[in-house]
Design an enzyme around this catalytic site. Structure first.
Site, mmCIF file in Angstrom:
data_model
loop_
_atom_site.group_PDB
_atom_site.id
_atom_site.type_symbol
_atom_site.label_atom_id
_atom_site.label_comp_id
_atom_site.label_asym_id
_atom_site.label_seq_id
_atom_site.Cartn_x
_atom_site.Cartn_y
_atom_site.Cartn_z
ATOM 1 N N ASP A 41 -17.076 -24.651 29.578
ATOM 2 C CA ASP A 41 -17.160 -23.207 29.798
ATOM 3 C C ASP A 41 -18.525 -22.691 29.352
ATOM 4 O O ASP A 41 -19.164 -23.256 28.463
ATOM 5 C CB ASP A 41 -16.073 -22.479 29.009
ATOM 6 C CG ASP A 41 -14.669 -22.836 29.488
ATOM 7 O OD1 ASP A 41 -14.535 -23.281 30.635
ATOM 8 O OD2 ASP A 41 -13.724 -22.669 28.693
ATOM 9 N N GLN A 42 -18.959 -21.604 29.963
ATOM 10 C CA GLN A 42 -20.267 -21.039 29.627
ATOM 11 C C GLN A 42 -20.404 -20.775 28.137
ATOM 12 O O GLN A 42 -21.455 -21.015 27.545
ATOM 13 C CB GLN A 42 -20.489 -19.735 30.408
ATOM 14 C CG GLN A 42 -21.844 -19.097 30.158
ATOM 15 C CD GLN A 42 -22.108 -17.926 31.089
ATOM 16 O OE1 GLN A 42 -21.432 -17.745 32.095
ATOM 17 N NE2 GLN A 42 -23.099 -17.109 30.772
#
Length: 284
Positions: free
Chosen positions: A134-135
């Site tokens: 995930d970012q």
């Protein structure tokens, strides 16, 4: 494209067919191309698939220019890349928090894949995404360096043969180690989010180990037996212990989301070397 691999000295005697299919997990379509085009060489000699090979032999696989297509990636900043491990086939890097793993379209820049493409460009190599973080998550992430090994590494991920351990800090006090087995699915009201869905969701298993209790938080380690989107985040939030700084599943402010892929282990599919990396500095 040409792939050259030397078998470990202690490798057992097997046929090329057995090596490609059972050990290297080469997809059937690729094996078919190699066989029909006679593009397998052993010790610089053309070799049929029934040929026996042994430790120390050098296997060379030739691919036609059009066998693999690859979308061009806009080059980013190579200086931002922190390499944890690298060989001719794959690379593991330490992803910073807040950086997307890859662009959503060919014109997008400012992602880890753009920076890694710039790092590999002088070597005339290109990165291929094996799995994602995930970012908001930092830590160890694996990329293929050619399209031949990409599906092989992807199979290892699917078969849970690549071990990944995460650090996290959650709100509240967890009192014991546990395994979370709640099924998950997409939130029908917000496509960015996942939810617990015991009726229609997919199986999700997260193993949680307590590292340290703090006054209002708990430091933990997580290991996944499945790889659902946002799995650690949703599972912990479902217990009432969301990850500190999670922008989707809790609302209390923090400098960052406290989730970090601290370790990544795998056995190299070609050399059988055991690769173990730790993405320092971690969260504590």
């Amino acid at each position: 494209m040409e792939i050259t691999i030397t078998l470990p000295a202690d490798h057992s005697v097997i046929t090329i067919q057995e090596l490609l299919e059972r050990e290297w997990l080469v997809p059937r379509k690729v094996r078919h191309f190699l066989r029909t085009r006679k593009n397998v060489w052993v010790n610089a000699q053309l070799a049929p698939f029934h040929s026996e090979i042994r430790g120390g032999d050098t296997i060379t696989l030739h691919f036609e220019k059009d066998d693999y297509s690859h979308q061009e990636i806009i080059l980013g900043n190579a200086k931002k890349i922190q390499v944890l491990y690298e060989d001719e086939q794959l690379v593991i890097v330490n992803k910073p928090a807040g950086l997307k793993t890859h662009p959503n379209d060919v014109k997008e820049t400012g992602t880890l894949l753009n920076d890694l493409a710039a790092y590999l460009a002088p070597k005339k190599q290109k990165p291929y995404v094996v799995h994602r973080l995930d970012q908001e998550t930092s830590g160890a992430i694996l990329f293929a360096k050619n399209p031949f090994i990409l599906p092989i590494l992807s199979q290892l991920v699917e078969q849970k043969k690549i071990y990944r351990r995460y650090q996290a800090v959650v709100w509240g006090k967890l009192t014991k180690d546990l395994t979370i087995t709640k099924k998950m699915g997409r939130d029908r009201h917000n496509r960015r989010k996942q939810v617990i869905d015991e009726r229609n969701g997919k199986t999700a298993v997260t193993h949680v180990t307590i590292a340290k209790n703090l006054p209002t938080q708990t430091q933990i380690y997580c290991v996944l037996s499945t790889g659902r989107t946002h799995q650690i985040r949703v599972h912990l939030e479902s217990l009432g212990h969301p990850i500190v700084g999670d922008p989707l599943y809790q609302s209390r402010p923090a400098k960052r989301m406290m989730l970090h892929a601290i370790e990544l282990h795998l056995t190299h599919p070609f050399t059988q070397e055991r690769i173990l990396v730790r993405a320092a500095p971690g969260l504590w």
